[in-house]
Motif scaffolding. Structure first.
Motif, PDB file in Angstrom:
ATOM      1  N   GLN A  13      31.384  21.380  -6.778  1.00 45.30           N
ATOM      2  CA  GLN A  13      32.017  21.737  -5.513  1.00 45.30           C
ATOM      3  C   GLN A  13      33.520  21.610  -5.663  1.00 45.30           C
ATOM      4  OE1 GLN A  13      30.408  20.012  -1.936  1.00 45.30           O
ATOM      5  NE2 GLN A  13      28.314  20.508  -2.498  1.00 45.30           N
ATOM      6  N   GLY A  14      34.251  22.531  -5.032  1.00 40.11           N
ATOM      7  CA  GLY A  14      35.704  22.522  -5.119  1.00 40.11           C
ATOM      8  C   GLY A  14      36.244  23.099  -6.421  1.00 40.11           C
ATOM      9  N   VAL A  15      35.386  23.815  -7.147  1.00 40.82           N
ATOM     10  CA  VAL A  15      35.786  24.388  -8.442  1.00 40.82           C
ATOM     11  C   VAL A  15      35.509  25.890  -8.526  1.00 40.82           C
ATOM     12  CG1 VAL A  15      35.539  22.202  -9.708  1.00 40.82           C
ATOM     13  CG2 VAL A  15      33.569  23.742  -9.497  1.00 40.82           C
ATOM     14  N   GLY A  16      35.158  26.518  -7.401  1.00 40.43           N
ATOM     15  CA  GLY A  16      34.868  27.948  -7.395  1.00 40.43           C
ATOM     16  C   GLY A  16      33.461  28.299  -7.833  1.00 40.43           C
ATOM     17  N   PHE A  17      32.556  27.344  -7.759  1.00 42.53           N
ATOM     18  CA  PHE A  17      31.201  27.576  -8.256  1.00 42.53           C
ATOM     19  C   PHE A  17      30.453  28.619  -7.431  1.00 42.53           C
ATOM     20  CE2 PHE A  17      26.965  26.930  -9.758  1.00 42.53           C
ATOM     21  CZ  PHE A  17      27.125  26.456 -11.048  1.00 42.53           C
ATOM     22  N   ARG A  18      30.610  28.604  -6.107  1.00 41.47           N
ATOM     23  CA  ARG A  18      29.901  29.587  -5.282  1.00 41.47           C
ATOM     24  C   ARG A  18      30.378  31.010  -5.578  1.00 41.47           C
ATOM     25  NH1 ARG A  18      30.770  27.597   0.576  1.00 41.47           N
ATOM     26  NH2 ARG A  18      32.773  27.163  -0.380  1.00 41.47           N
ATOM     27  N   ARG A  19      31.680  31.196  -5.712  1.00 44.41           N
ATOM     28  CA  ARG A  19      32.202  32.528  -6.030  1.00 44.41           C
ATOM     29  C   ARG A  19      31.756  32.974  -7.422  1.00 44.41           C
ATOM     30  NH1 ARG A  19      37.807  31.355  -5.446  1.00 44.41           N
ATOM     31  NH2 ARG A  19      37.310  29.577  -4.166  1.00 44.41           N
ATOM     32  N   PHE A  20      31.773  32.047  -8.373  1.00 45.99           N
ATOM     33  CA  PHE A  20      31.276  32.338  -9.724  1.00 45.99           C
ATOM     34  C   PHE A  20      29.815  32.793  -9.658  1.00 45.99           C
ATOM     35  CE2 PHE A  20      28.763  30.795 -13.300  1.00 45.99           C
ATOM     36  CZ  PHE A  20      29.409  31.358 -14.386  1.00 45.99           C
ATOM     37  N   THR A  21      29.008  32.050  -8.901  1.00 47.22           N
ATOM     38  CA  THR A  21      27.589  32.362  -8.762  1.00 47.22           C
ATOM     39  C   THR A  21      27.389  33.748  -8.165  1.00 47.22           C
ATOM     40  OG1 THR A  21      27.045  30.013  -8.526  1.00 47.22           O
ATOM     41  CG2 THR A  21      25.421  31.595  -7.697  1.00 47.22           C
ATOM     42  N   GLN A  22      28.140  34.051  -7.114  1.00 41.98           N
ATOM     43  CA  GLN A  22      28.027  35.354  -6.473  1.00 41.98           C
ATOM     44  C   GLN A  22      28.400  36.482  -7.441  1.00 41.98           C
ATOM     45  OE1 GLN A  22      30.858  36.383  -3.355  1.00 41.98           O
ATOM     46  NE2 GLN A  22      29.149  37.180  -2.114  1.00 41.98           N
ATOM     47  N   LYS A  23      29.471  36.293  -8.191  1.00 40.96           N
ATOM     48  CA  LYS A  23      29.908  37.321  -9.147  1.00 40.96           C
ATOM     49  C   LYS A  23      28.838  37.575 -10.209  1.00 40.96           C
ATOM     50  CE  LYS A  23      33.519  38.438 -12.465  1.00 40.96           C
ATOM     51  NZ  LYS A  23      34.714  37.987 -13.157  1.00 40.96           N
ATOM     52  N   GLN A  24      28.262  36.495 -10.753  1.00 41.52           N
ATOM     53  CA  GLN A  24      27.223  36.646 -11.777  1.00 41.52           C
ATOM     54  C   GLN A  24      25.987  37.331 -11.190  1.00 41.52           C
ATOM     55  OE1 GLN A  24      28.288  36.054 -14.790  1.00 41.52           O
ATOM     56  NE2 GLN A  24      30.125  35.219 -13.854  1.00 41.52           N
ATOM     57  N   ALA A  25      25.629  36.952  -9.965  1.00 39.82           N
ATOM     58  CA  ALA A  25      24.457  37.542  -9.316  1.00 39.82           C
ATOM     59  C   ALA A  25      24.652  39.047  -9.119  1.00 39.82           C
ATOM     60  CB  ALA A  25      24.197  36.858  -7.982  1.00 39.82           C
ATOM     61  N   VAL A  26      25.800  39.437  -8.617  1.00 37.51           N
ATOM     62  CA  VAL A  26      26.074  40.855  -8.392  1.00 37.51           C
ATOM     63  C   VAL A  26      26.017  41.618  -9.713  1.00 37.51           C
ATOM     64  CG1 VAL A  26      27.862  42.495  -7.686  1.00 37.51           C
ATOM     65  CG2 VAL A  26      27.366  40.500  -6.254  1.00 37.51           C
ATOM     66  N   ASN A  27      26.612  41.059 -10.764  1.00 40.30           N
ATOM     67  CA  ASN A  27      26.598  41.722 -12.082  1.00 40.30           C
ATOM     68  C   ASN A  27      25.187  41.906 -12.621  1.00 40.30           C
ATOM     69  OD1 ASN A  27      29.381  41.920 -12.123  1.00 40.30           O
ATOM     70  ND2 ASN A  27      29.673  40.102 -13.397  1.00 40.30           N
ATOM     71  N   LEU A  28      24.294  40.965 -12.285  1.00 39.13           N
ATOM     72  CA  LEU A  28      22.924  41.007 -12.800  1.00 39.13           C
ATOM     73  C   LEU A  28      21.932  41.617 -11.802  1.00 39.13           C
ATOM     74  CD1 LEU A  28      22.891  37.516 -14.515  1.00 39.13           C
ATOM     75  CD2 LEU A  28      22.671  39.720 -15.668  1.00 39.13           C
ATOM     76  N   LYS A  29      22.450  42.140 -10.698  1.00 37.32           N
ATOM     77  CA  LYS A  29      21.598  42.730  -9.660  1.00 37.32           C
ATOM     78  C   LYS A  29      20.614  41.712  -9.093  1.00 37.32           C
ATOM     79  CE  LYS A  29      22.026  47.477 -11.349  1.00 37.32           C
ATOM     80  NZ  LYS A  29      23.263  47.259 -12.018  1.00 37.32           N
ATOM     81  N   ILE A  30      21.108  40.484  -8.912  1.00 36.71           N
ATOM     82  CA  ILE A  30      20.348  39.409  -8.277  1.00 36.71           C
ATOM     83  C   ILE A  30      20.768  39.387  -6.805  1.00 36.71           C
ATOM     84  CG2 ILE A  30      20.014  36.901  -8.193  1.00 36.71           C
ATOM     85  CD1 ILE A  30      18.910  37.943 -10.767  1.00 36.71           C
ATOM     86  N   VAL A  31      19.815  39.192  -5.904  1.00 39.72           N
ATOM     87  CA  VAL A  31      20.109  39.099  -4.472  1.00 39.72           C
ATOM     88  C   VAL A  31      19.676  37.728  -3.955  1.00 39.72           C
ATOM     89  CG1 VAL A  31      20.007  41.588  -4.061  1.00 39.72           C
ATOM     90  CG2 VAL A  31      17.916  40.236  -3.889  1.00 39.72           C
ATOM     91  N   GLY A  32      20.286  37.298  -2.842  1.00 41.75           N
ATOM     92  CA  GLY A  32      19.949  36.009  -2.260  1.00 41.75           C
ATOM     93  C   GLY A  32      21.172  35.338  -1.698  1.00 41.75           C
ATOM     94  N   TRP A  33      21.291  34.012  -1.908  1.00 41.38           N
ATOM     95  CA  TRP A  33      22.423  33.274  -1.363  1.00 41.38           C
ATOM     96  C   TRP A  33      22.723  32.015  -2.169  1.00 41.38           C
ATOM     97  CZ3 TRP A  33      20.748  28.433  -0.114  1.00 41.38           C
ATOM     98  CH2 TRP A  33      19.417  28.285   0.280  1.00 41.38           C
ATOM     99  N   VAL A  34      23.937  31.494  -1.929  1.00 44.20           N
ATOM    100  CA  VAL A  34      24.386  30.236  -2.527  1.00 44.20           C
ATOM    101  C   VAL A  34      25.120  29.449  -1.449  1.00 44.20           C
ATOM    102  CG1 VAL A  34      26.535  31.277  -3.399  1.00 44.20           C
ATOM    103  CG2 VAL A  34      25.677  29.156  -4.438  1.00 44.20           C
ATOM    104  N   ARG A  35      25.009  28.112  -1.482  1.00 45.01           N
ATOM    105  CA  ARG A  35      25.750  27.269  -0.546  1.00 45.01           C
ATOM    106  C   ARG A  35      25.963  25.878  -1.130  1.00 45.01           C
ATOM    107  NH1 ARG A  35      21.354  25.941   4.244  1.00 45.01           N
ATOM    108  NH2 ARG A  35      19.847  24.911   2.898  1.00 45.01           N
ATOM    109  N   ASN A  36      27.018  25.216  -0.663  1.00 45.99           N
ATOM    110  CA  ASN A  36      27.242  23.814  -0.976  1.00 45.99           C
ATOM    111  C   ASN A  36      26.358  22.970  -0.079  1.00 45.99           C
ATOM    112  OD1 ASN A  36      29.238  24.317  -2.868  1.00 45.99           O
ATOM    113  ND2 ASN A  36      30.918  23.983  -1.444  1.00 45.99           N
ATOM    114  N   LYS A  37      25.791  21.903  -0.646  1.00 41.88           N
ATOM    115  CA  LYS A  37      25.031  20.958   0.154  1.00 41.88           C
ATOM    116  C   LYS A  37      25.890  19.720   0.392  1.00 41.88           C
ATOM    117  CE  LYS A  37      20.759  20.390  -0.178  1.00 41.88           C
ATOM    118  NZ  LYS A  37      19.400  20.018  -0.539  1.00 41.88           N
TER     119      LYS A  37
END
Length: 92
Positions: A13-37
């Motif tokens: 958290q606080g390191v851009g992990f959610r944005r990184f995750t979203q970018k990788q998902a879009v590149n791989l045609k993965i759908v869904g969501w990510v969130r900090n707990k």
């Protein structure tokens, strides 16, 4: 198509992990969501082709430059939600 619940622990958290995750998902045609707990982990629910999901989970172990990933726990979930895109959700 497969669906997974994924929990990532470490300095994620606080390191851009959610944005990184979203970018990788879009590149791989993965759908869904990510969130900090609130406990400091990152939670993901993702759907995609099995090979794409394997590649996605492998990339989560790397994370963005400032992240330190200690563990990636992935659990398959029965059934698909039919997500249309990959979004960043509010903290939960």
């Amino acid at each position: 198509m497969v669906r997974y619940h994924i929990l990532v622990t470490g300095k994620v958290q606080g390191v851009g992990f959610r944005r990184f995750t979203q970018k990788q998902a879009v590149n791989l045609k993965i759908v869904g969501w990510v969130r900090n707990k609130l406990d400091g982990t990152v939670e993901i629910e993702a759907e995609g082709k099995p090979q794409n999901m394997n590649d996605f989970i492998t990339l989560l172990w790397q994370g963005p430059l400032r992240a330190v990933v200690d563990q990636v726990q992935s659990q398959p979930i029965r059934g698909l939600k039919g997500y249309r895109r990959f979004v960043i959700k509010r903290n939960g």
